[in-house]
Design a protein around this motif. Structure first.
Motif, PDB file in Angstrom:
ATOM      1  N   LEU A 112       0.832  -1.214   0.000  1.00  0.00           N
ATOM      2  CA  LEU A 112       0.000   0.000   0.000  1.00  0.00           C
ATOM      3  C   LEU A 112       0.864   1.260   0.000  1.00  0.00           C
ATOM      4  CD1 LEU A 112      -2.732  -1.100   2.591  1.00  0.00           C
ATOM      5  CD2 LEU A 112      -2.958  -0.998   0.093  1.00  0.00           C
ATOM      6  N   LEU A 113       1.888   1.268   0.847  1.00  0.00           N
ATOM      7  CA  LEU A 113       2.745   2.461   0.944  1.00  0.00           C
ATOM      8  C   LEU A 113       3.576   2.658  -0.320  1.00  0.00           C
ATOM      9  CD1 LEU A 113       3.865   2.047   4.658  1.00  0.00           C
ATOM     10  CD2 LEU A 113       2.258   3.736   3.758  1.00  0.00           C
ATOM     11  N   ASP A 114       4.021   1.556  -0.922  1.00  0.00           N
ATOM     12  CA  ASP A 114       4.839   1.654  -2.137  1.00  0.00           C
ATOM     13  C   ASP A 114       4.006   2.069  -3.348  1.00  0.00           C
ATOM     14  OD1 ASP A 114       7.062   0.860  -0.738  1.00  0.00           O
ATOM     15  OD2 ASP A 114       7.082  -1.200  -1.506  1.00  0.00           O
ATOM     16  N   ARG A 115       2.800   1.533  -3.457  1.00  0.00           N
ATOM     17  CA  ARG A 115       1.982   1.783  -4.649  1.00  0.00           C
ATOM     18  C   ARG A 115       1.212   3.103  -4.606  1.00  0.00           C
ATOM     19  NH1 ARG A 115       4.254  -2.229  -5.922  1.00  0.00           N
ATOM     20  NH2 ARG A 115       3.522  -3.937  -7.240  1.00  0.00           N
ATOM     21  N   THR A 126      -2.771   7.234  16.642  1.00  0.00           N
ATOM     22  CA  THR A 126      -2.326   6.004  15.972  1.00  0.00           C
ATOM     23  C   THR A 126      -0.915   5.609  16.381  1.00  0.00           C
ATOM     24  OG1 THR A 126      -1.685   7.336  14.050  1.00  0.00           O
ATOM     25  CG2 THR A 126      -3.822   6.249  13.963  1.00  0.00           C
ATOM     26  N   GLU A 127      -0.044   6.597  16.529  1.00  0.00           N
ATOM     27  CA  GLU A 127       1.356   6.248  16.817  1.00  0.00           C
ATOM     28  C   GLU A 127       1.484   5.557  18.167  1.00  0.00           C
ATOM     29  OE1 GLU A 127       4.247   9.231  16.010  1.00  0.00           O
ATOM     30  OE2 GLU A 127       5.893   7.896  16.613  1.00  0.00           O
ATOM     31  N   GLU A 128       0.848   6.108  19.209  1.00  0.00           N
ATOM     32  CA  GLU A 128       0.964   5.472  20.522  1.00  0.00           C
ATOM     33  C   GLU A 128       0.289   4.103  20.543  1.00  0.00           C
ATOM     34  OE1 GLU A 128      -1.253   9.155  21.922  1.00  0.00           O
ATOM     35  OE2 GLU A 128      -1.851   7.715  23.453  1.00  0.00           O
ATOM     36  N   TRP A 129      -0.730   3.904  19.679  1.00  0.00           N
ATOM     37  CA  TRP A 129      -1.426   2.622  19.615  1.00  0.00           C
ATOM     38  C   TRP A 129      -0.579   1.565  18.899  1.00  0.00           C
ATOM     39  CZ3 TRP A 129      -4.902   0.415  22.328  1.00  0.00           C
ATOM     40  CH2 TRP A 129      -5.599  -0.698  21.852  1.00  0.00           C
ATOM     41  N   LEU A 130       0.160   1.981  17.875  1.00  0.00           N
ATOM     42  CA  LEU A 130       0.925   1.022  17.071  1.00  0.00           C
ATOM     43  C   LEU A 130       2.284   0.678  17.667  1.00  0.00           C
ATOM     44  CD1 LEU A 130       0.242   2.448  13.489  1.00  0.00           C
ATOM     45  CD2 LEU A 130      -0.653   0.322  14.443  1.00  0.00           C
ATOM     46  N   ARG A 131       2.898   1.638  18.359  1.00  0.00           N
ATOM     47  CA  ARG A 131       4.250   1.435  18.890  1.00  0.00           C
ATOM     48  C   ARG A 131       4.312   0.233  19.816  1.00  0.00           C
ATOM     49  NH1 ARG A 131       7.961   3.699  15.983  1.00  0.00           N
ATOM     50  NH2 ARG A 131       7.383   5.802  15.367  1.00  0.00           N
ATOM     51  N   GLY A 132       5.269  -0.640  19.563  1.00  0.00           N
ATOM     52  CA  GLY A 132       5.438  -1.816  20.402  1.00  0.00           C
ATOM     53  C   GLY A 132       4.615  -3.006  19.947  1.00  0.00           C
ATOM     54  N   LYS A 133       3.649  -2.756  19.066  1.00  0.00           N
ATOM     55  CA  LYS A 133       2.803  -3.857  18.584  1.00  0.00           C
ATOM     56  C   LYS A 133       3.218  -4.322  17.194  1.00  0.00           C
ATOM     57  CE  LYS A 133      -1.301  -2.335  21.187  1.00  0.00           C
ATOM     58  NZ  LYS A 133      -1.287  -0.887  21.391  1.00  0.00           N
ATOM     59  N   LEU A 134       4.021  -3.533  16.515  1.00  0.00           N
ATOM     60  CA  LEU A 134       4.538  -3.867  15.182  1.00  0.00           C
ATOM     61  C   LEU A 134       6.051  -3.737  15.231  1.00  0.00           C
ATOM     62  CD1 LEU A 134       2.165  -1.757  12.876  1.00  0.00           C
ATOM     63  CD2 LEU A 134       2.117  -4.229  13.169  1.00  0.00           C
ATOM     64  N   PRO A 135       6.763  -4.379  14.266  1.00  0.00           N
ATOM     65  CA  PRO A 135       8.211  -4.152  14.193  1.00  0.00           C
ATOM     66  C   PRO A 135       8.485  -2.644  14.069  1.00  0.00           C
ATOM     67  CG  PRO A 135       7.536  -5.910  12.693  1.00  0.00           C
ATOM     68  CD  PRO A 135       6.276  -5.304  13.234  1.00  0.00           C
ATOM     69  N   ASP A 136       9.550  -2.187  14.728  1.00  0.00           N
ATOM     70  CA  ASP A 136       9.826  -0.747  14.781  1.00  0.00           C
ATOM     71  C   ASP A 136       9.903  -0.093  13.405  1.00  0.00           C
ATOM     72  OD1 ASP A 136       9.787  -0.664  17.495  1.00  0.00           O
ATOM     73  OD2 ASP A 136      11.967  -0.788  17.737  1.00  0.00           O
ATOM     74  N   ALA A 137      10.573  -0.761  12.466  1.00  0.00           N
ATOM     75  CA  ALA A 137      10.767  -0.143  11.146  1.00  0.00           C
ATOM     76  C   ALA A 137       9.432   0.046  10.434  1.00  0.00           C
ATOM     77  CB  ALA A 137      11.704  -1.006  10.295  1.00  0.00           C
ATOM     78  N   LEU A 138       8.549  -0.939  10.590  1.00  0.00           N
ATOM     79  CA  LEU A 138       7.245  -0.841   9.954  1.00  0.00           C
ATOM     80  C   LEU A 138       6.393   0.231  10.643  1.00  0.00           C
ATOM     81  CD1 LEU A 138       5.214  -1.880   7.877  1.00  0.00           C
ATOM     82  CD2 LEU A 138       4.564  -3.680   9.512  1.00  0.00           C
ATOM     83  N   ALA A 139       6.412   0.247  11.964  1.00  0.00           N
ATOM     84  CA  ALA A 139       5.665   1.282  12.703  1.00  0.00           C
ATOM     85  C   ALA A 139       6.181   2.674  12.329  1.00  0.00           C
ATOM     86  CB  ALA A 139       5.793   1.047  14.209  1.00  0.00           C
ATOM     87  N   ARG A 198       7.540   3.622   9.541  1.00  0.00           N
ATOM     88  CA  ARG A 198       7.110   3.979   8.193  1.00  0.00           C
ATOM     89  C   ARG A 198       5.623   4.357   8.172  1.00  0.00           C
ATOM     90  NH1 ARG A 198       7.416   0.861   2.400  1.00  0.00           N
ATOM     91  NH2 ARG A 198       6.960   2.777   1.272  1.00  0.00           N
ATOM     92  N   LEU A 199       4.809   3.582   8.862  1.00  0.00           N
ATOM     93  CA  LEU A 199       3.374   3.894   8.911  1.00  0.00           C
ATOM     94  C   LEU A 199       3.151   5.269   9.540  1.00  0.00           C
ATOM     95  CD1 LEU A 199       2.031   0.415  10.066  1.00  0.00           C
ATOM     96  CD2 LEU A 199       1.567   1.497   7.853  1.00  0.00           C
ATOM     97  N   CYS A 200       3.815   5.523  10.644  1.00  0.00           N
ATOM     98  CA  CYS A 200       3.612   6.797  11.347  1.00  0.00           C
ATOM     99  C   CYS A 200       4.087   7.975  10.505  1.00  0.00           C
ATOM    100  CB  CYS A 200       4.329   6.771  12.691  1.00  0.00           C
ATOM    101  SG  CYS A 200       3.621   5.551  13.829  1.00  0.00           S
ATOM    102  N   ARG A 201       5.093   7.749   9.685  1.00  0.00           N
ATOM    103  CA  ARG A 201       5.645   8.808   8.843  1.00  0.00           C
ATOM    104  C   ARG A 201       4.786   9.038   7.604  1.00  0.00           C
ATOM    105  NH1 ARG A 201      10.591   6.636   8.647  1.00  0.00           N
ATOM    106  NH2 ARG A 201      10.204   5.740   6.612  1.00  0.00           N
ATOM    107  N   GLU A 202       4.222   7.981   7.033  1.00  0.00           N
ATOM    108  CA  GLU A 202       3.641   8.085   5.690  1.00  0.00           C
ATOM    109  C   GLU A 202       2.115   8.037   5.625  1.00  0.00           C
ATOM    110  OE1 GLU A 202       5.593   5.532   2.838  1.00  0.00           O
ATOM    111  OE2 GLU A 202       7.509   5.736   3.859  1.00  0.00           O
TER     112      GLU A 202
END
Ligand SMILES: [Mg+2]
Length: 137
Positions: free
Chosen positions: A28-31, A50-63, A65-69
């Protein structure tokens, strides 16, 4: 094409393998750079948690990228308030309200919802195939 992305039941709390979920998110992020939006209870009413909800629940690099993009939306009662119906879109969510479905139908956009079954281990992989197909790949 814009992408609207739920979190619970789609990214978190799903039976799909973590690798499949990561692969779907990366696609999704690439396309669709700059076109992926949160559509979740964790981002509504003017507050983006969203950031505080996702942090620690996903791999850091993926979290990271999601939080940034992924871009925030703002809505109060129905998620459909945040959808831009002037542009084609896909909406990944595990459960719409009856009234949200009615809004999609009123816009002739019922087929833009990709229903995500959180109990189905094959769901993330299937959603990836659906997104590719809808993107003409
Ligand atoms: Mg959900």
């Amino acid at each position: 094409m814009k992408i609207y992305l739920d979190i619970d039941g789609v990214i978190l709390g799903t039976a799909s393998p973590a690798g499949d979920v990561a692969s779907l998110l990366t696609l999704l992020l690439d396309r669709f750079p700059g076109k992926v939006y949160w559509l979740t209870t964790h981002c509504r009413g003017g507050a983006d948690r969203t950031e505080e909800w996702l942090r620690g629940k996903l791999p850091d690099a993926l979290a990271d990228r999601l939080c940034r993009e992924v871009l925030p939306t703002d809505w109060n009662t129905l998620k459909t308030e945040a959808i831009d119906f002037s542009e084609s879109f896909l909406w990944l969510d595990d459960g719409l309200l009856w009234s949200e479905r009615r809004v999609l139908e009123a816009h002739g956009a019922a087929d833009r919802w990709i229903p995500m079954d959180r109990r189905d281990p094959g769901m993330a992989a299937r959603a990836e195939a659906i997104v590719r197909m809808r993107n003409g790949e």
